[in-house]
Design an enzyme around this catalytic site. Structure first.
Site, short mmCIF file in Angstrom:
data_model
loop_
_atom_site.label_atom_id
_atom_site.label_comp_id
_atom_site.label_asym_id
_atom_site.label_seq_id
_atom_site.Cartn_x
_atom_site.Cartn_y
_atom_site.Cartn_z
CB THR A 188 10.57 159.05 48.31
OG1 THR A 188 11.30 158.41 47.09
CG2 THR A 188 10.02 157.84 49.38
CE LYS A 189 12.76 159.23 42.86
NZ LYS A 189 12.61 157.97 43.66
CG ASN A 190 12.37 166.77 44.57
OD1 ASN A 190 12.61 166.04 45.55
ND2 ASN A 190 13.19 167.48 43.73
CE1 TYR A 241 7.38 154.26 45.50
CE2 TYR A 241 9.39 155.19 46.50
CZ TYR A 241 8.41 154.18 46.69
OH TYR A 241 8.45 153.55 47.72
CB ALA A 291 14.69 158.88 39.14
#
Length: 384
Positions: A183-185, A181, A157
């Site tokens: 907030t992910k990279n 999601y 994740a």
């Protein structure tokens, strides 16, 4: 002080992503279809993998991977106590029993020496989590898996760009699970993906992800004509939508540019905070690539004069969004009541969980934003 609150983990969205989403809406095909298939192909190519199955979250990816691995009630899966609850919940939802192995205090990743002590005749899999984007020590973990005939299911994740000893995260085991999601990279808003080593696993994952049906909507209603489907097992509603994939496709174009920006921010923090009484992240290990997903510092009240929670409040008061990654799993009442876990049994994860603060680390941050974060940290600590 800043005028506008700096949202933690806010993603960088450009006009081309917006245009792609609008194009998807105008196409009339919003559900699972050609854009999802393209996203699967392109992400697999990015990771040098053959089989990719897009789903609606990394939680779904973990759940389905555990099922596809043939893990059953009574089987044990070893994972880390320093992770988001989804890593453990997926094991529970699959009917298996989670077993925790403590982390290395500097890398914050699951400690292979601790894993070795937790293997029993009931152990069927190891589920390592590449925490914050730092690769787990996969050589000894893979050796343990080979020795005991265990499946490795990687929780990636935080680890889209992560590499370890020349290999990409998600490629060490039979399954690699990713999150997109918000907030992910790389983001799709909500979304996840499974890299599967074996074609038979990939085929079953696709069926499990869409109610157990033999044919998805694109194949049933596309321009090649209607096709009937058969339900082959009781599956789940875990499919990704084209609307999500359209955002992910344009984000994937920028994965390396965004990684370079986060690397620069990470380096700026390491330099600017080095003289403060904080524990900064460990240096990146040789022959690895860190994804720079989280930049977490440890606030030890005996050194700083301020508690971690007071630090969080003070940073928020200066309009800087911060995160906690994570309170260790045994701190939460559900797991204490169900499994009898105690934080004291996993002291490294406990201590990290009680001291950790994640500072903003996003490709969206401007140089001025980064300066504001550094100034706020220094101001908060200067008061104590």
């Amino acid at each position: 002080m800043r005028e506008k609150f700096l949202v933690f983990g806010s993603p960088r969205i450009s006009e081309d992503e917006i245009e792609e989403v609008v194009s998807c809406l105008r196409s009339g095909w919003i559900g699972t279809g050609p854009r999802v298939a393209e996203f699967e192909r392109r992400f697999a190519a990015y990771k040098d993998a053959e089989h990719a199955v897009a789903v609606n979250s990394c939680t779904a990816a973990l759940h389905l991977s555990i099922l596809a691995a043939g893990i059953k009630p009574g089987d044990e899966v070893i994972t880390t106590p320093l992770t988001f609850c989804a890593s453990v919940n997926a094991i529970i939802h699959a009917g298996a029993t989670p077993v925790l192995a403590d982390v290395d205090p500097r890398s914050m990743n699951i400690d292979p020496k601790s894993v070795k002590t937790k293997i029993t005749s009931r152990t069927k899999a190891i589920l390592p989590v590449h925490f914050a984007g730092r690769a787990c020590d996969m050589d000894p973990l893979c050796a343990l898996a080979d020795e005991h005939g265990l499946t490795i299911i990687e929780d990636c994740a935080h680890a889209i760009e992560t590499e370890y000893h020349g290999r990409k995260a998600g490629r060490f085991g039979d399954f690699g699970c990713f999150s997109f999601y918000v907030t992910k990279n790389i983001i799709t808003g909500e979304g996840g993906l499974i890299l599967a080593r074996k074609p038979e696993h990939a085929a079953r994952l696709k069926v499990l992800a869409l109610h157990g049906m033999s044919s998805d909507a694109w194949n049933r209603f596309g321009d090649s004509g209607y096709k009937h489907y058969l339900v082959t097992e009781a599956g789940f509603k875990y499919n990704m939508m084209d609307l999500q994939a359209s955002l992910g496709l344009r984000q994937l174009d920028k994965a390396e540019a965004y990684w370079l920006r986060r690397e620069a921010i990470w380096a700026r923090y390491m330099d600017a905070l080095a003289d403060l009484p904080l524990t900064l992240p460990a240096p990146v290990e040789a022959n690895t690539r860190h994804a720079y997903h989280l930049y977490s510092v440890m606030v030890d009240e005996t050194r700083t004069g301020i508690s971690r929670d007071a630090f969080l409040t003070a940073m928020t008061g200066r309009k800087i969004g911060v995160g906690v990654h994570y309170l260790s799993i045994p701190e939460h009442p559900y797991y204490q009541e169900r499994f009898g876990w105690s934080p004291q049994d996993y002291p490294h994860a406990r201590d990290i969980g009680r001291q950790t603060v994640s500072l903003p680390l996003s490709a969206k941050l401007t140089d001025e934003d980064v300066d504001d974060v550094i100034t706020a940290v220094r101001e908060v600590l200067a008061k104590f």
